[in-house]
Design an enzyme around this catalytic site. Structure first.
Site, mmCIF file in Angstrom:
data_model
loop_
_atom_site.group_PDB
_atom_site.id
_atom_site.type_symbol
_atom_site.label_atom_id
_atom_site.label_comp_id
_atom_site.label_asym_id
_atom_site.label_seq_id
_atom_site.Cartn_x
_atom_site.Cartn_y
_atom_site.Cartn_z
ATOM 1 N N GLU A 124 14.395 42.561 -15.503
ATOM 2 C CA GLU A 124 14.196 43.413 -16.658
ATOM 3 C C GLU A 124 12.754 43.901 -16.736
ATOM 4 O O GLU A 124 12.486 45.071 -16.930
ATOM 5 C CB GLU A 124 14.573 42.629 -17.920
ATOM 6 C CG GLU A 124 14.404 43.424 -19.205
ATOM 7 C CD GLU A 124 14.969 42.716 -20.425
ATOM 8 O OE1 GLU A 124 15.212 41.503 -20.342
ATOM 9 O OE2 GLU A 124 15.153 43.388 -21.445
ATOM 10 N N GLU A 164 2.336 40.280 -25.998
ATOM 11 C CA GLU A 164 1.499 39.085 -26.227
ATOM 12 C C GLU A 164 1.997 37.949 -25.322
ATOM 13 O O GLU A 164 1.204 37.253 -24.672
ATOM 14 C CB GLU A 164 1.567 38.638 -27.696
ATOM 15 C CG GLU A 164 0.847 39.550 -28.677
ATOM 16 C CD GLU A 164 1.715 40.742 -29.102
ATOM 17 O OE1 GLU A 164 2.890 40.801 -28.693
ATOM 18 O OE2 GLU A 164 1.213 41.612 -29.836
HETATM 19 C C1 FAD Z 1 14.043 48.382 -29.138
HETATM 20 C C2 FAD Z 1 14.391 46.932 -28.989
HETATM 21 C C3 FAD Z 1 15.515 46.578 -28.298
HETATM 22 C C4 FAD Z 1 15.875 45.231 -28.189
HETATM 23 N N1 FAD Z 1 17.053 44.949 -27.558
HETATM 24 C C5 FAD Z 1 17.458 43.666 -27.482
HETATM 25 C C6 FAD Z 1 18.711 43.355 -26.870
HETATM 26 O O1 FAD Z 1 19.449 44.234 -26.417
HETATM 27 N N2 FAD Z 1 19.102 42.066 -26.834
HETATM 28 C C7 FAD Z 1 18.330 41.063 -27.343
HETATM 29 O O2 FAD Z 1 18.741 39.905 -27.230
HETATM 30 N N3 FAD Z 1 17.125 41.309 -27.933
HETATM 31 C C8 FAD Z 1 16.691 42.605 -28.025
HETATM 32 N N4 FAD Z 1 15.493 42.901 -28.633
HETATM 33 C C9 FAD Z 1 14.723 41.810 -29.268
HETATM 34 C C10 FAD Z 1 13.444 41.465 -28.536
HETATM 35 O O3 FAD Z 1 13.719 40.832 -27.315
HETATM 36 C C11 FAD Z 1 12.617 40.577 -29.471
HETATM 37 O O4 FAD Z 1 12.230 41.378 -30.578
HETATM 38 C C12 FAD Z 1 11.392 39.992 -28.790
HETATM 39 O O5 FAD Z 1 11.756 39.042 -27.818
HETATM 40 C C13 FAD Z 1 10.436 39.315 -29.808
HETATM 41 O O6 FAD Z 1 11.104 38.388 -30.591
HETATM 42 P P1 FAD Z 1 11.015 38.431 -32.181
HETATM 43 O O7 FAD Z 1 11.353 39.826 -32.639
HETATM 44 O O8 FAD Z 1 11.843 37.304 -32.709
HETATM 45 O O9 FAD Z 1 9.485 38.199 -32.550
HETATM 46 P P2 FAD Z 1 8.709 36.798 -32.633
HETATM 47 O O10 FAD Z 1 9.048 35.971 -31.466
HETATM 48 O O11 FAD Z 1 8.952 36.256 -33.995
HETATM 49 O O12 FAD Z 1 7.208 37.273 -32.483
HETATM 50 C C14 FAD Z 1 6.491 37.930 -33.568
HETATM 51 C C15 FAD Z 1 5.095 38.267 -33.029
HETATM 52 O O13 FAD Z 1 4.382 37.055 -32.706
HETATM 53 C C16 FAD Z 1 3.937 37.074 -31.354
HETATM 54 N N5 FAD Z 1 4.019 35.751 -30.748
HETATM 55 C C17 FAD Z 1 5.055 34.879 -30.847
HETATM 56 N N6 FAD Z 1 4.786 33.768 -30.134
HETATM 57 C C18 FAD Z 1 3.557 33.940 -29.575
HETATM 58 C C19 FAD Z 1 2.728 33.157 -28.710
HETATM 59 N N7 FAD Z 1 3.120 31.963 -28.275
HETATM 60 N N8 FAD Z 1 1.526 33.680 -28.313
HETATM 61 C C20 FAD Z 1 1.120 34.898 -28.730
HETATM 62 N N9 FAD Z 1 1.866 35.687 -29.563
HETATM 63 C C21 FAD Z 1 3.063 35.220 -29.970
HETATM 64 C C22 FAD Z 1 4.892 38.025 -30.646
HETATM 65 O O14 FAD Z 1 4.335 38.557 -29.483
HETATM 66 C C23 FAD Z 1 5.115 39.093 -31.733
HETATM 67 O O15 FAD Z 1 4.063 40.026 -31.741
HETATM 68 C C24 FAD Z 1 15.090 44.218 -28.761
HETATM 69 C C25 FAD Z 1 13.923 44.577 -29.459
HETATM 70 C C26 FAD Z 1 13.580 45.916 -29.594
HETATM 71 C C27 FAD Z 1 12.347 46.249 -30.374
#
Ligand code: FAD
Length: 367
Positions: free
Chosen positions: A238, A352
């Site tokens: 990916e 990040e």
């Molecule tokens: C357009 C789009 C399409 C998507 N499509 C899919 C899909 O088809 N299937 C699917 O399963 N998911 C999908 N996603 C979800 C995507 O994979 C997640 O949004 C992503 O993995 C981040 O997880 P979260 O949103 O829970 O954010 P969180 O994990 O809650 O993170 C919030 C913020 O904190 C930061 N952060 C968290 N932990 C750390 C760390 N240890 N060190 C530094 N920074 C940190 C993150 O980088 C982020 O900026 C999609 C997202 C988008 C925006």
């Protein structure tokens, strides 16, 4: 490294260019609408009829056994022709590599040809409300029952799941954290699907609620408890190569240069030229990656570098287009592209997290 294309590769490029010049449709309605989704599926079937939907797959599954280099050539021509975004992308670029590597012959024969034609459209169901970046924190579970499993839990942000027919994701079958996760495929008909709007207001996402959804034994991909290993193979595809090929960014960079030339502002034109050079650099880097894979090596964690690079380049290009167009942007496809580019640093693992991976596992820096 030999940077020239072989005569066969040049012929392939000419064939693809020729076909697309007569068959690529104009802009289709958004795939996040019912009519757009249907139109994109019909386009996938036309691509499949020309054996161009999955060129690098084996012929028995609907491909033509092309090399990764030829696939990159295909992608350059595809995006240069302005052809539609691929509604099948999660299936063909994320699930399919795992099916080819970890699936049984029966699973491959059952799913791959249908995926290649857009008969089945697959959604990736990994993220959960409390398990995005920290995927191993997921709580969805699978319980064994006679003949298969029952799936329970809640997934979110699943692109195209509002209209897709099938999904794939991880469910806990035992253990904690990375241990004891199993990779399941499932029919979305049996799942409670709640569409979620993206920035443009369209249901580009869905939440999935599993309340004892039945998955028979054949829907387990790989060994029970081996889901994490399989999923990590997917993230490498990916981020590293397949989800965002350079062709997409080259086409954007070409359009941007034209836009900047017409605007006549030397400072903005200079920034557009810089973007073009970066797109070309990503292209050359990706040909190198393809050669590495063809020589039998894994992309591994270096894939994270590509992901950060392409997502930030896409953002820069679209932000510049907004500057160049000003208020006119809303009348052009650039606005949709800009809104989507904002998501690039988030999906496929946030930047990040990618930077953490690069720091620790590529550069060997301390935690
Ligand atoms: C357009 C789009 C399409 C998507 N499509 C899919 C899909 O088809 N299937 C699917 O399963 N998911 C999908 N996603 C979800 C995507 O994979 C997640 O949004 C992503 O993995 C981040 O997880 P979260 O949103 O829970 O954010 P969180 O994990 O809650 O993170 C919030 C913020 O904190 C930061 N952060 C968290 N932990 C750390 C760390 N240890 N060190 C530094 N920074 C940190 C993150 O980088 C982020 O900026 C999609 C997202 C988008 C925006």
């Amino acid at each position: 490294m030999d940077l020239d294309f072989s005569p066969a590769e040049r012929d392939f490029r000419a064939e693809v260019r020729d076909w697309l010049s007569t068959h690529a449709p104009g802009p289709l309605p958004s795939m996040d609408t019912p009519e757009g989704f249907a139109a994109h599926r019909a386009w996938e079937a036309r691509l499949a009829d020309a054996r161009l939907s999955v060129v690098s797959w084996p012929e028995e599954h609907g491909g033509r056994g092309a090399s990764l280099i030829e696939w990159l050539i295909f992608e350059e021509e595809y995006w240069a022709a302005g052809a539609p975004a691929r509604v099948t992308q999660n299936g063909i670029f994320l699930l399919a590599p795992c099916l080819m590597r970890f699936g049984t012959p029966e699973q491959r024969a059952r799913w791959l040809p249908r995926m290649a034609r857009g008969d089945d459209v697959w959604a990736q169901a990994w993220s959960e409300p409390e398990a995005g970046s920290d995927l191993a924190a997921l709580t969805s579970r699978a319980e064994p029952v006679p003949g298969g499993w029952r799936l329970y839990g809640h997934k979110t942000w699943s692109s195209r799941a509002a209209y897709a027919s099938h999904g794939f994701g991880l469910f806990r079958t035992s253990g904690t954290r990375h241990k004891g996760l199993t990779y399941f495929m499932f029919h979305l008909d049996d799942v409670a699907v709640r569409p979620v709007a993206q920035l443009d207001g369209l249901p580009g996402f869905a939440e999935l609620h599993f309340d004892g959804v039945f998955a028979d034994e054949s829907m387990v991909l790989g060994e029970v408890g081996e889901g994490w290993r399989i999923a990590m193979a997917t993230t490498s595809s990916e981020r590293g190569l397949t989800l965002r090929s350079p062709g997409r960014f080259l086409a954007t960079a070409d359009r941007l240069v034209t836009l900047a030339r017409d605007a006549g502002d030397p400072a903005l034109a200079d920034r557009a030229a810089r973007c073009w050079v970066e797109a070309e650099a990503y292209r050359l880097h990706t040909f190198g990656t393809a050669r590495t894979i063809m020589a039998g090596a894994e992309v591994g964690t270096a894939a994270s570098m590509g992901k950060v690079f392409w997502s930030e380049l896409d953002l820069r290009m679209h932000a510049l287009a907004m500057e160049l167009l000003g208020e006119r942007a809303g009348e052009t496809p650039w606005l949709d592209g800009f809104l989507f580019s904002l998501a690039g640093p988030i999906y496929a693992g946030t930047n990040e997290i990618q930077r953490n991976i690069i720091a620790e596992r590529v550069l060997g820096l301390p935690r």
